[in-house]
Each structure stands twice: as structure tokens, then as C-alpha cells.
Design a protein around this motif. Structure first.
Motif, PDB file in Angstrom:
ATOM      1  N   GLU A   1       6.389  -0.589   0.937  1.00  0.00           N
ATOM      2  CA  GLU A   1       6.104   0.184  -0.674  1.00  0.00           C
ATOM      3  C   GLU A   1       4.691   1.536  -0.497  1.00  0.00           C
ATOM      4  O   GLU A   1       5.093   2.309  -0.960  1.00  0.00           O
ATOM      5  N   LEU A   2       3.864   0.750   0.532  1.00  0.00           N
ATOM      6  CA  LEU A   2       2.739   2.341   0.628  1.00  0.00           C
ATOM      7  C   LEU A   2       3.488   3.679   1.106  1.00  0.00           C
ATOM      8  O   LEU A   2       3.209   4.643   0.577  1.00  0.00           O
ATOM      9  N   GLU A   3       4.615   3.320   2.152  1.00  0.00           N
ATOM     10  CA  GLU A   3       5.120   4.039   2.906  1.00  0.00           C
ATOM     11  C   GLU A   3       5.682   5.154   2.060  1.00  0.00           C
ATOM     12  O   GLU A   3       6.093   6.187   1.905  1.00  0.00           O
ATOM     13  N   ARG A   4       6.550   4.330   0.678  1.00  0.00           N
ATOM     14  CA  ARG A   4       7.002   4.122  -0.186  1.00  0.00           C
ATOM     15  C   ARG A   4       6.617   5.348  -0.968  1.00  0.00           C
ATOM     16  O   ARG A   4       6.844   7.165  -1.124  1.00  0.00           O
ATOM     17  N   ALA A   5       5.702   4.862  -1.806  1.00  0.00           N
ATOM     18  CA  ALA A   5       4.454   5.601  -3.023  1.00  0.00           C
ATOM     19  C   ALA A   5       4.159   7.082  -1.987  1.00  0.00           C
ATOM     20  O   ALA A   5       4.170   8.095  -2.715  1.00  0.00           O
ATOM     21  N   GLU A   6       3.878   6.900  -0.510  1.00  0.00           N
ATOM     22  CA  GLU A   6       3.336   8.090   0.390  1.00  0.00           C
ATOM     23  C   GLU A   6       4.326   9.408  -0.030  1.00  0.00           C
ATOM     24  O   GLU A   6       3.790  10.466  -0.240  1.00  0.00           O
ATOM     25  N   GLU A   7       5.325   9.189   0.502  1.00  0.00           N
ATOM     26  CA  GLU A   7       6.221   9.813   0.884  1.00  0.00           C
ATOM     27  C   GLU A   7       6.771  10.780  -0.480  1.00  0.00           C
ATOM     28  O   GLU A   7       7.048  11.761  -0.486  1.00  0.00           O
ATOM     29  N   ARG A   8       7.322   9.931  -1.988  1.00  0.00           N
ATOM     30  CA  ARG A   8       6.930  10.196  -2.546  1.00  0.00           C
ATOM     31  C   ARG A   8       5.921  11.275  -3.666  1.00  0.00           C
ATOM     32  O   ARG A   8       6.005  12.378  -4.037  1.00  0.00           O
ATOM     33  N   LEU A   9       4.746  10.506  -3.285  1.00  0.00           N
ATOM     34  CA  LEU A   9       3.381  11.368  -4.012  1.00  0.00           C
ATOM     35  C   LEU A   9       3.196  13.103  -3.501  1.00  0.00           C
ATOM     36  O   LEU A   9       3.112  13.601  -3.937  1.00  0.00           O
ATOM     37  N   PHE A  10       4.036  13.089  -1.675  1.00  0.00           N
ATOM     38  CA  PHE A  10       3.553  14.312  -0.485  1.00  0.00           C
ATOM     39  C   PHE A  10       4.670  14.686  -1.315  1.00  0.00           C
ATOM     40  O   PHE A  10       4.600  15.908  -1.576  1.00  0.00           O
ATOM     41  N   ALA A  11       6.399  14.437  -1.988  1.00  0.00           N
ATOM     42  CA  ALA A  11       7.257  15.074  -1.808  1.00  0.00           C
ATOM     43  C   ALA A  11       6.964  16.176  -3.496  1.00  0.00           C
ATOM     44  O   ALA A  11       7.237  17.482  -3.455  1.00  0.00           O
TER      45      ALA A  11
END
Length: 559
Positions: A299-309
């Protein structure tokens, strides 16, 4: 029309007030009496250029006040409104008072209804209220800029219809040009738009999403940092090395000995029991904390990827992340506009084409009407010329149509030309006609126009110069005809003209202050005095019985 003209300290005038009247009013008097001074004073009140030489010798300033009675639909009121001047500040309903002060140092001040105005406003009002015509007039009827309007007024032509269609055409053309420019810009960026719209549609940003993701990401990062310590603490209390089982066994052994020596064992049992309860409570807190801090690392990985995108898209399109949803909508709308643009362009083009066709048709009808009116005006003036000793002259009104030069007043250029002798080339009034001819041409034109396209007050300055007898009488008859339509003031030396007037003002010079200086005076003439003045005009310095008889006959013939 002009109601009163009050003059103070202008050249030979110390104090003078003239009550004007409707119809034809003539101003007569011997040469040098001051007739031209009165016209100069009136022109000053109407906005002409000031001159320190107009101030009477010894006076600090001169002043001229012209009061007019103006109907409510006259253009002068619109001039006032456009200038921000109240209509009724002075005088009653329909009163318009123009006042000009000429200072001896050359400066002037202007007032309308006692409110200060600039000379430009005064001149605009003056042109709307009074026309001054003379042998050397360079305004009004000789100005080609007004010839088309005068012809339209003579023919009673409806120019407003053409003007409305012109505005409709211009508006449709401007909308079409704007749409074409927008479509051209959009087409130039269409590849970028499609790529950007697809990218943002795939990303599907939401308003406030960046803040929510950042907060959740920070919470997960912080939880990850304390989870290990929480686990170690829980293992210390509840794990294999936990002191709880040993403490519980010790308490049970002590409780079995409590009956033997209670005073020694009971306090220790109580304290250890409290410690055991505290450890159990701490274990419960740690377990709850571990459950709260637990999250899926993915979930942290997905949140970070979305935020960076999201942040990368904001940098790419040079907008804040929260502006991405609106940008996505705009790109989608631009693409839709391009897709629908061809249909809109076709509709706007059809609208502009229809508006142009309507204008062209109205302008063509107006051109035909102008040509017809021009011929009628030529005939009307031709009928006046023989009596004015211009029987060999021609007055021409060429109408030149140029569809390539449309405007709010149509497609025509109109000018007034004269041909003074057969075989000569026609040309503009000012260049072809001599001074006397010009004055008579202008008189014929004003008679033909009557009250159409005319100021309510007309002033003619010696239009009868150089003529006499039947021609002078013809001039007087035409001035009288004009006086039936508008107010006419005429400075004249011709008894035939004076005899035609409804009102007669005599201008004289008389000595004042012990004959040390002279001043101009104006007197309205009654029946007897008027006959005497006309006899003087006929005979000269010595008035004879024959002159008086001739004057009587002139007045009777003009009645």
C-alpha cells in the motif's frame, strides 16, 4: 433658435443686448458701423478662436453671451449629455446659454449653462446651433465631409437601416475571424492536445488527492519506524522471556505461605500482583498499537507511486497538482471544440455571408436613392440659379459608388461641384466659384435644403455684395423663404434684401463720454424708421423724396 445676444467690451461695443426673433432679420448700417463686430462676437460665443484684439481698449476682458431656445430633440442636448453637462443648470426648459470670456492677455474661458467647458465642446454646440455663411466661408456647406449627409437629409434617406446592417455584418465577421483564429491555434497544437488529454484521462487526477496521499504516506512511514520497537516491547512482556509466568508462580507460592506469616507475605503479594496487572495492561496496549501500525507494504508503494505520478504530471504541464483535473477538462474541451469546430465555422461563415448580402442589398438601394436625390437636388438648385445671375452655371452632385470601400453610411462618396461657365471643367465650390458666386451658390443650396440638414439659425454675411436690382431682390426673396423654415440673420447693404425682412436691426456708431470715444449701438426699427433706413440705403448720404418713395414701393412689393 437664437433668443438673445449680449456683448460687453468687445472692440467698439461697451454694452449691447440684441433680442433675436424668428424669421428673417436683417442688420444694416453704414460701412464701419460695427456689423462685422457683431458677427465676430457671435462667432466667439460659438467657439471660434479667441483674439486679444477683440477686447475693447482699456477693458480687462470682453464677454459674449448667446442664449438659445432649443427643442428637446435637437442634437445639442446629446452633445451636452456626452460632455457630462446638466441641461437645465441655467434658464428654463429648452434654454441653452453659451458664454465666452475673452481676456486681454489672449486667454479665453467658456461656459455652457454656467458650467465651465472646453473650447471643443463649445465649437461642437456652435456648429449644431448656428451656420455662418459668407463669401469666404470655409465651413458648413463647402466641406465635402458633410455633402453626403446633406444629400441624405435632402432626400429623406434612411441611412440608419444601412448602418444597422453594417454593424450586423461587422459583428458576424468578427465572430467568424475569432473562431477561425481559435481553430488555427487548436489545430497547431492538436498532437500535443491529444497526447496530453489521453495522459491525463489515464491518470484521472482528483481534486485534493495529493494532500490525502501525502498524509497517508507519512502516516505509513511513521508507523513503519515504531512498529519494530512496539514488537520488541511486546516480545519482552509476552514472549518466551516474559517475566509474567515466573511472577505468577512466585505469587502462588507466597500466597500458600500467607497464612503462616501474613504480616510478612501480604504486602509483597499485593505489590507483585499489581505489577502483574500492569504488565498485562501494557501487553494489551502494545497489541492494540501493533494492530494499528500494521499495513501492507505494497500500500505504501502504491501511494508513493501515485503521488510521484501526480507531481510529475504537475511539473510537466507546469501547473499545481490540484489544477490537473481542470486542465484535463480543458484539454478535453479543446479537442471537442476542434472536432465540432468545422460545423461552427460553417455556421458562422453562413451567418457572415448572409449579413454581408443584407448590407450590400441595403447599400445598393441607398446608392440608387442617392443618385435619384442628387438629380433632384441638381434640378432644385438649377431652378434657383437664373434669378441669382448664375444662369450659365451648373450645380452638380456626383455620386461615386465603390463596393470595395463599404462603411456604416454605405458605399458612396458624394461631393458638391459647380461649373460656372459652359465648357469649363466642374470642380469644388471653394476652388471654382468666386466670392460672390460662392455666396449665391450657398444661398441656392440652403434654399433647396430648406430646414433639412440645417442648423436652427443661419447667418449670411453680405451675400448680396456686388449685385443689385433684380438679383438682390431674388436674394432677399430666398432669404425670406428660408426665414419661413429657420431663423435667418443677414448682414446686407442691399435695400431689396432689407425690404424682405420680418425684422430690421440698425447698427450705428455714436459718441459717448463727451465724444471722446465711439461705441456701436443696435436699434430695432419700426415701420417709419425702417422705411427711412431703406431710403438711405437707396440714396446714400442725402435722403431724397424719390428715395423715400422708392423705399415705400420696395416695402409694399415685399409685403
Amino acid at each position: 433658435m437664437l433668443a438673445t445676444l449680449a456683448i460687453r467690451d468687445i472692440v467698439l461695443v461697451d454694452r449691447l443686448e440684441i433680442q433675436a426673433a424668428p424669421g428673417l432679420t436683417v442688420l444694416t448700417g453704414e460701412t464701419g458701423a460695427g456689423k462685422s463686430i457683431l458677427l465676430d462676437a457671435l462667432a466667439l460665443a460659438l467657439g471660434s478662436r479667441g483674439d486679444a484684439a477683440l477686447v475693447r481698449a482699456g477693458a480687462a476682458q470682453g464677454q459674449v453671451t448667446a442664449a438659445f431656445e432649443v427643442p428637446p430633440d435637437h442634437p445639442a442636448w446629446q452633445i451636452l449629455a456626452d460632455s457630462g453637462i446638466a441641461a437645465d443648470e441655467d434658464g428654463g426648459d429648452g434654454a441653452l446659454i453659451l458664454r465666452r470670456i475673452q481676456l486681454a492677455d489672449g486667454r479665453t474661458r467658456a461656459f455652457v449653462n454656467d458650467q465651465p467647458v472646453g473650447a471643443q465642446v463649445l465649437r461642437a454646440l456652435g456648429r449644431a446651433l448656428v451656420e455662418i455663411h459668407g463669401q469666404h466661408d470655409e465651413r458648413a456647406l463647402v466641406d465635402p465631409a458633410v455633402h453626403r449627409a446633406l444629400l441624405d437629409a435632402f432626400g429623406g434617406l434612411d441611412v440608419a437601416q444601412v448602418s444597422v446592417r453594417w454593424q450586423a455584418w461587422r459583428g458576424a465577421a468578427e465572430r467568424l475571424d475569432a473562431e477561425r483564429a481559435a481553430a488555427a491555434r487548436a489545430r497547431a497544437d492538436i498532437d500535443f492536445l491529444r497526447h496530453a488529454a489521453d495522459e491525463l484521462a489515464l491518470l484521472a487526477p482528483e481534486l485534493g488527492e495529493e494532500e490525502r496521499l501525502a498524509e497517508r504516506r507519512q502516516a505509513m512511514i511513521n508507523a513503519e519506524k515504531v512498529a519494530g520497537d512496539l514488537g520488541e516491547a511486546h516480545a519482552a512482556i509476552a514472549g518466551s522471556s516474559s517475566p509474567v509466568p515466573g511472577l505468577a508462580a512466585a505469587i502462588r507460592r507466597l500466597e500458600r505461605r500467607a497464612a503462616q506469616v501474613p504480616e510478612l507475605v501480604a504486602p509483597a503479594v499485593a505489590a507483585l500482583d499489581a505489577a502483574l496487572n500492569a504488565l498485562a495492561e501494557g501487553r494489551d496496549h502494545l497489541e492494540r498499537a501493533l494492530r494499528t501500525a500494521a499495513f501492507d507494504p505494497r500500500e505504501l508503494e502504491r501511494a508513493e507511486e501515485r503521488l510521484f505520478a501526480l507531481r510529475a504530471a504537475g511539473r510537466k504541464f507546469n501547473v499545481a497538482v490540484d489544477a490537473l483535473p481542470a486542465l484535463a477538462e480543458r484539454f478535453a474541451a479543446d479537442l471537442a471544440a476542434i472536432d465540432a469546430g468545422e460545423g461552427r465555422l460553417a455556421a458562422l461563415a453562413a451567418e457572415a455571408e448572409a449579413a454581408e448580402a443584407a448590407y450590400r442589398a441595403a447599400a445598393a438601394r441607398l446608392s440608387a436613392a442617392r443618385v435619384k436625390a442628387a438629380r433632384a437636388l441638381e434640378r432644385a438648385i438649377a431652378a434657383e440659379l437664373p434669378d441669382l445671375k448664375l444662369e450659365r452655371a451648373r450645380f452638380l452632385v456626383p455620386v461615386e459608388s465603390d463596393p470595395a470601400a463599404p462603411g456604416p453610411d454605405g458605399i458612396d462618396r458624394v461631393r458638391f461641384e459647380v461649373q460656372t461657365n459652359p465648357g469649363t471643367r466642374p470642380g469644388p465650390l471653394m476652388k471654382i466659384a468666386s466670392g460672390g458666386e460662392l455666396a449665391r451658390f450657398l444661398l441656392a443650396l440652403k434654399v433647396a435644403l430648406a430646414d433639412r440638414g440645417s442648423a436652427p439659425t443661419l447667418v449670411f454675411d453680405e451675400v448680396d455684395t456686388g449685385v443689385g436690382g433684380a438679383v438682390a431682390d431674388a436674394i432677399g426673396a430666398r432669404l425670406a423663404r428660408l426665414g419661413a423654415k429657420v431663423q435667418v440673420l443677414a448682414v446686407t447693404h442691399a435695400p431689396q434684401v432689407a425690404a424682405r425682412a420680418a425684422n430690421h436691426l440698425l447698427i450705428v456708431k455714436e459718441g459717448i463720454g463727451g465724444e471722446e470715444r465711439v461705441a456701436t449701438r443696435v436699434s430695432p426699427l419700426g415701420k417709419a424708421a425702417r422705411r427711412e433706413e431703406i431710403a438711405r440705403m437707396l440714396a446714400g448720404a442725402e435722403i431724397t423724396a424719390e428715395a423715400r418713395a422708392a423705399a415705400r414701393r420696395l416695402l409694399q412689393g415685399a409685403a
